[in-house]
Design a protein around this motif. Structure first.
Motif, PDB file in Angstrom:
ATOM      1  N   THR A  18      43.229  35.611  43.745  1.00 21.62           N
ATOM      2  CA  THR A  18      43.085  34.180  44.419  1.00 21.62           C
ATOM      3  C   THR A  18      41.808  33.434  44.175  1.00 21.62           C
ATOM      4  OG1 THR A  18      44.012  32.998  46.356  1.00 21.62           O
ATOM      5  CG2 THR A  18      42.666  34.716  46.906  1.00 21.62           C
ATOM      6  N   ASP A  19      41.978  32.194  43.934  1.00 15.81           N
ATOM      7  CA  ASP A  19      40.759  31.348  43.899  1.00 15.81           C
ATOM      8  C   ASP A  19      41.277  29.923  44.405  1.00 15.81           C
ATOM      9  OD1 ASP A  19      38.541  32.924  43.064  1.00 15.81           O
ATOM     10  OD2 ASP A  19      39.079  32.645  41.030  1.00 15.81           O
ATOM     11  N   MET A  20      40.138  29.623  45.342  1.00 15.21           N
ATOM     12  CA  MET A  20      40.327  28.332  45.957  1.00 15.21           C
ATOM     13  C   MET A  20      39.516  26.970  45.354  1.00 15.21           C
ATOM     14  SD  MET A  20      40.498  27.613  50.062  1.00 15.21           S
ATOM     15  CE  MET A  20      38.915  28.874  50.458  1.00 15.21           C
TER      16      MET A  20
ATOM     17  N   ASN B  92      34.923  41.137  32.438  1.00 11.38           N
ATOM     18  CA  ASN B  92      34.834  40.213  33.813  1.00 11.38           C
ATOM     19  C   ASN B  92      35.259  38.891  33.136  1.00 11.38           C
ATOM     20  OD1 ASN B  92      34.035  39.452  36.276  1.00 11.38           O
ATOM     21  ND2 ASN B  92      32.007  40.302  36.367  1.00 11.38           N
ATOM     22  N   ASP B  93      35.686  37.854  33.896  1.00 10.26           N
ATOM     23  CA  ASP B  93      35.755  36.412  33.310  1.00 10.26           C
ATOM     24  C   ASP B  93      34.441  35.761  33.853  1.00 10.26           C
ATOM     25  OD1 ASP B  93      36.528  36.262  35.832  1.00 10.26           O
ATOM     26  OD2 ASP B  93      37.489  34.448  35.654  1.00 10.26           O
ATOM     27  N   ILE B  94      34.059  34.823  33.136  1.00 12.80           N
ATOM     28  CA  ILE B  94      32.711  34.065  33.281  1.00 12.80           C
ATOM     29  C   ILE B  94      32.877  32.772  34.275  1.00 12.80           C
ATOM     30  CG2 ILE B  94      30.760  33.054  32.344  1.00 12.80           C
ATOM     31  CD1 ILE B  94      31.175  34.921  30.118  1.00 12.80           C
ATOM     32  N   SER B  95      33.150  33.145  35.567  1.00 12.75           N
ATOM     33  CA  SER B  95      33.319  31.903  36.369  1.00 12.75           C
ATOM     34  C   SER B  95      31.810  31.479  37.096  1.00 12.75           C
ATOM     35  CB  SER B  95      34.071  32.075  37.529  1.00 12.75           C
ATOM     36  OG  SER B  95      33.543  33.550  38.173  1.00 12.75           O
ATOM     37  N   ASP B  96      30.902  32.330  37.202  1.00 12.11           N
ATOM     38  CA  ASP B  96      29.570  32.041  38.103  1.00 12.11           C
ATOM     39  C   ASP B  96      28.536  31.957  37.009  1.00 12.11           C
ATOM     40  OD1 ASP B  96      30.928  31.748  40.404  1.00 12.11           O
ATOM     41  OD2 ASP B  96      30.653  34.002  40.773  1.00 12.11           O
ATOM     42  N   GLY B  97      28.668  32.248  35.809  1.00 12.21           N
ATOM     43  CA  GLY B  97      27.456  32.101  34.675  1.00 12.21           C
ATOM     44  C   GLY B  97      27.259  33.751  34.156  1.00 12.21           C
TER      45      GLY B  97
ATOM     46  N   SER C 212      42.528  33.263  34.413  1.00 11.51           N
ATOM     47  CA  SER C 212      41.335  33.926  33.801  1.00 11.51           C
ATOM     48  C   SER C 212      41.196  35.117  34.766  1.00 11.51           C
ATOM     49  CB  SER C 212      40.240  32.704  34.067  1.00 11.51           C
ATOM     50  OG  SER C 212      39.029  33.367  33.503  1.00 11.51           O
ATOM     51  N   ASP C 213      41.242  35.308  35.846  1.00 10.27           N
ATOM     52  CA  ASP C 213      41.059  36.484  36.634  1.00 10.27           C
ATOM     53  C   ASP C 213      41.957  37.520  36.235  1.00 10.27           C
ATOM     54  OD1 ASP C 213      38.727  36.354  38.139  1.00 10.27           O
ATOM     55  OD2 ASP C 213      39.493  35.198  39.375  1.00 10.27           O
ATOM     56  N   ILE C 214      43.269  37.231  36.053  1.00  6.54           N
ATOM     57  CA  ILE C 214      44.220  38.206  35.764  1.00  6.54           C
ATOM     58  C   ILE C 214      43.893  38.447  34.132  1.00  6.54           C
ATOM     59  CG2 ILE C 214      46.736  38.390  34.901  1.00  6.54           C
ATOM     60  CD1 ILE C 214      46.505  38.112  37.782  1.00  6.54           C
TER      61      ILE C 214
ATOM     62  N   ARG D 269      38.779  47.407  34.637  1.00  7.51           N
ATOM     63  CA  ARG D 269      37.761  47.072  35.650  1.00  7.51           C
ATOM     64  C   ARG D 269      36.247  46.427  35.287  1.00  7.51           C
ATOM     65  NH1 ARG D 269      40.040  51.428  39.363  1.00  7.51           N
ATOM     66  NH2 ARG D 269      41.669  52.269  38.073  1.00  7.51           N
ATOM     67  N   ARG D 270      35.416  46.304  36.305  1.00  6.53           N
ATOM     68  CA  ARG D 270      34.322  46.159  36.123  1.00  6.53           C
ATOM     69  C   ARG D 270      33.346  47.232  35.853  1.00  6.53           C
ATOM     70  NH1 ARG D 270      33.538  41.238  40.857  1.00  6.53           N
ATOM     71  NH2 ARG D 270      34.722  39.521  39.713  1.00  6.53           N
ATOM     72  N   SER D 271      33.926  48.410  36.471  1.00  6.51           N
ATOM     73  CA  SER D 271      33.189  49.734  36.617  1.00  6.51           C
ATOM     74  C   SER D 271      33.098  50.651  35.312  1.00  6.51           C
ATOM     75  CB  SER D 271      33.716  50.485  37.489  1.00  6.51           C
ATOM     76  OG  SER D 271      34.917  51.021  37.797  1.00  6.51           O
TER      77      SER D 271
HETATM   78  N1  LIG Z   1      37.340  36.261  51.982  1.00  8.18           N
HETATM   79  C1  LIG Z   1      37.709  37.261  51.257  1.00  8.18           C
HETATM   80  N2  LIG Z   1      38.608  38.191  51.923  1.00  8.18           N
HETATM   81  C2  LIG Z   1      38.956  39.205  51.234  1.00  8.18           C
HETATM   82  N3  LIG Z   1      38.474  39.487  49.825  1.00  8.18           N
HETATM   83  C3  LIG Z   1      37.749  38.389  49.240  1.00  8.18           C
HETATM   84  C4  LIG Z   1      37.352  37.268  50.069  1.00  8.18           C
HETATM   85  N4  LIG Z   1      36.676  36.704  49.106  1.00  8.18           N
HETATM   86  C5  LIG Z   1      36.486  37.457  47.977  1.00  8.18           C
HETATM   87  N5  LIG Z   1      37.102  38.548  47.957  1.00  8.18           N
HETATM   88  C6  LIG Z   1      37.311  39.651  47.107  1.00  8.18           C
HETATM   89  O1  LIG Z   1      35.655  40.022  46.413  1.00  8.18           O
HETATM   90  C7  LIG Z   1      35.952  40.163  44.844  1.00  8.18           C
HETATM   91  C8  LIG Z   1      34.954  39.356  44.368  1.00  8.18           C
HETATM   92  O2  LIG Z   1      35.509  38.218  44.552  1.00  8.18           O
HETATM   93  P1  LIG Z   1      35.011  36.919  43.436  1.00  8.18           P
HETATM   94  O3  LIG Z   1      33.476  36.890  43.282  1.00  8.18           O
HETATM   95  O4  LIG Z   1      35.497  35.429  44.077  1.00  8.18           O
HETATM   96  O5  LIG Z   1      35.655  37.261  42.085  1.00  8.18           O
HETATM   97  P2  LIG Z   1      35.924  36.183  41.034  1.00  8.18           P
HETATM   98  O6  LIG Z   1      34.448  35.724  40.710  1.00  8.18           O
HETATM   99  O7  LIG Z   1      36.520  37.286  39.911  1.00  8.18           O
HETATM  100  O8  LIG Z   1      36.782  35.154  41.043  1.00  8.18           O
HETATM  101  C9  LIG Z   1      37.616  40.091  44.555  1.00  8.18           C
HETATM  102  O9  LIG Z   1      37.885  41.339  44.756  1.00  8.18           O
HETATM  103  C10 LIG Z   1      38.040  39.176  45.832  1.00  8.18           C
HETATM  104  O10 LIG Z   1      39.404  39.367  46.142  1.00  8.18           O
END
Ligand SMILES: Nc1ncnc2c1ncn2[C@@H]1O[C@H](COP(=O)(O)OP(=O)(O)O)[C@@H](O)[C@H]1O
Ligand SMILES: Cc1ncc(C[n+]2csc(CCOP(=O)(O)OP(=O)(O)O)c2C)c(N)n1
Ligand SMILES: [Mg+2]
Ligand SMILES: [Mg+2]
Ligand SMILES: [Mg+2]
Length: 332
Positions: free
Chosen positions: A49-51, A218-223, A78-80, A152-154
């Motif tokens: 999930t992303d908001m 990893n997908d590139i969302s934050d750089g 993108s995360d999928i 995975r990232r790992s």
């Molecule tokens: N508020 C939250 N509650 C539970 N898990 C979270 C929360 N925020 C982020 N996460 C988890 O932390 C991990 C990293 O999140 P995030 O950095 O947003 O990933 P991405 O950059 O891939 O979208 C993911 O596993 C995500 O599900």
């Protein structure tokens, strides 16, 4: 028309139209207390999930409702993709401020439905509420992946190559052009802005690379800087990347020149490119090159021992620590 005139339930009726593209895996979509879905046999279920929050992720004076709808889904697909998976369903929640119109919401969903259609994804539910301040969109995406292709990232190992899809930095540069209001000044600015407001998730590439043996992704969302640091930390390895090898588009080079900036900075720290960064043994990468899959791949570095940390070899050949200073919600 405003939301008061139409009401919550009639609005959901508008959203419901054309929400399902693949009937085979849905028993109940929009319209009940929960969706009921048919999982694919022998596949792992992916959930992410992303908001997106107004003035944090988007500015309605520089993005259209349609583009925002498209991007809200794209960032989740993108995360999928980064898990090596195939997206199947999304659930969408929206908090609507009263200054928006029903037409805005219809157009937002047209953008969402366009990309869902493109990737065979069903909209199976959501939530609609009022917001006293600002538009908020939350998307939860589901997907599936064969357990042997799970990324995975790992999983990175010393000796693997570090590779990226596409070109980096366009989105961060596009955002800066939008914020400066200068994006109409040159023709070559426009593709950068489009890559920022309507990024394409690398779904086919993610699944393909996984099937060819990529070891972490990893997908590139934050750089790029932030994402390679995440892979290094999760895999307990070091990474060395070379500034000269990072793929930049001709447009970002030209725009950075016009802005007096360095295109590389957008690639490393701008974010929102939604390309993939992954690690892979060199023999596996040569198999991909031979197969000629039509995906642009660029080797940018290698996985090294953890004690070296995450390094950037700059354009002069000087080795520096590459700090994970990408986009951080609490440090802007
Ligand atoms: N508020 C939250 N509650 C539970 N898990 C979270 C929360 N925020 C982020 N996460 C988890 O932390 C991990 C990293 O999140 P995030 O950095 O947003 O990933 P991405 O950059 O891939 O979208 C993911 O596993 C995500 O599900
Ligand atoms: C109005 C506006 N300001 C700033 C940005 C830049 N920005 C906002 S969020 C973000 C990073 C990606 O979003 P995030 O919520 O961190 O996604 P995740 O890493 O969880 O996928 C960037 C670069 C933007 N897109 N729009
Ligand atoms: Mg996230
Ligand atoms: Mg991600
Ligand atoms: Mg994300």
């Amino acid at each position: 028309m405003d939301f008061k005139q139409l009401g919550e339930f009639a609005l959901i009726d508008l959203i419901k139209v054309d929400a399902i593209h693949n009937k085979d895996n849905v028993v109940i979509g929009i319209g009940d207390d929960a969706a009921a879905l048919i999982p694919a046999p022998h596949q792992l279920q992916l959930v992410t999930t992303d908001m997106l929050v107004e003035m944090v992720h988007f500015d309605l004076s520089t993005t259209s409702a349609w583009q925002l709808g498209y991007k809200s889904i794209a960032v989740n697909l993108s995360d999928i993709a980064a898990m090596g998976g195939k997206p199947t369903h999304v659930v969408i929640s929206i908090a609507l401020p009263s200054y928006l119109s029903v037409d805005f919401v219809v157009s937002l969903y047209e953008g969402m439905k366009e990309i869902c259609h493109e990737f065979g994804v069903n909209i199976v539910g959501g939530d609609t509420v009022a917001s006293p301040n600002g538009l908020v969109i939350n998307v939860t995406a589901m997907g599936e992946v064969d357990p042997k292709n799970l990324q995975r990232r790992s999983g990175a190992s010393v000796g693997d190559l570090v590779v990226v899809t596409g070109a980096l930095g366009d989105s961060g540069c596009g955002l800066e052009l939008l914020q400066q209001g200068t994006w109409t000044e040159h023709e070559f600015f426009q593709p950068l802005v489009l890559r920022h407001v309507t990024p394409r998730p690398q779904v086919a590439a993610g699944a393909m690379l996984a099937s060819f043996g990529s070891t972490s992704m990893n997908d590139i969302s934050d750089g790029l800087a932030s994402e390679v640091n995440e892979i290094a930390a999760a895999s307990q390895v070091g990474i060395r990347i070379y500034a000269k090898m990072i793929p930049l588009s001709a447009e970002v080079c030209a725009a950075a020149g016009a802005l007096g900036k360095d295109g590389l900075e957008y690639a490393l720290y701008g974010g929102e490119d939604y390309q993939l960064v992954f690690t892979i043994p060199s023999q596996q990468l040569s198999l991909i090159s031979q197969a000629d899959l039509g995906i642009k791949l660029t080797v940018i570095g290698e996985v090294i021992e953890q004690r070296h940390g995450v390094l950037l070899v700059d354009e002069e050949g000087v080795e520096l620590q590459l700090e994970p200073k990408g986009y951080d919600h609490f440090r802007q």
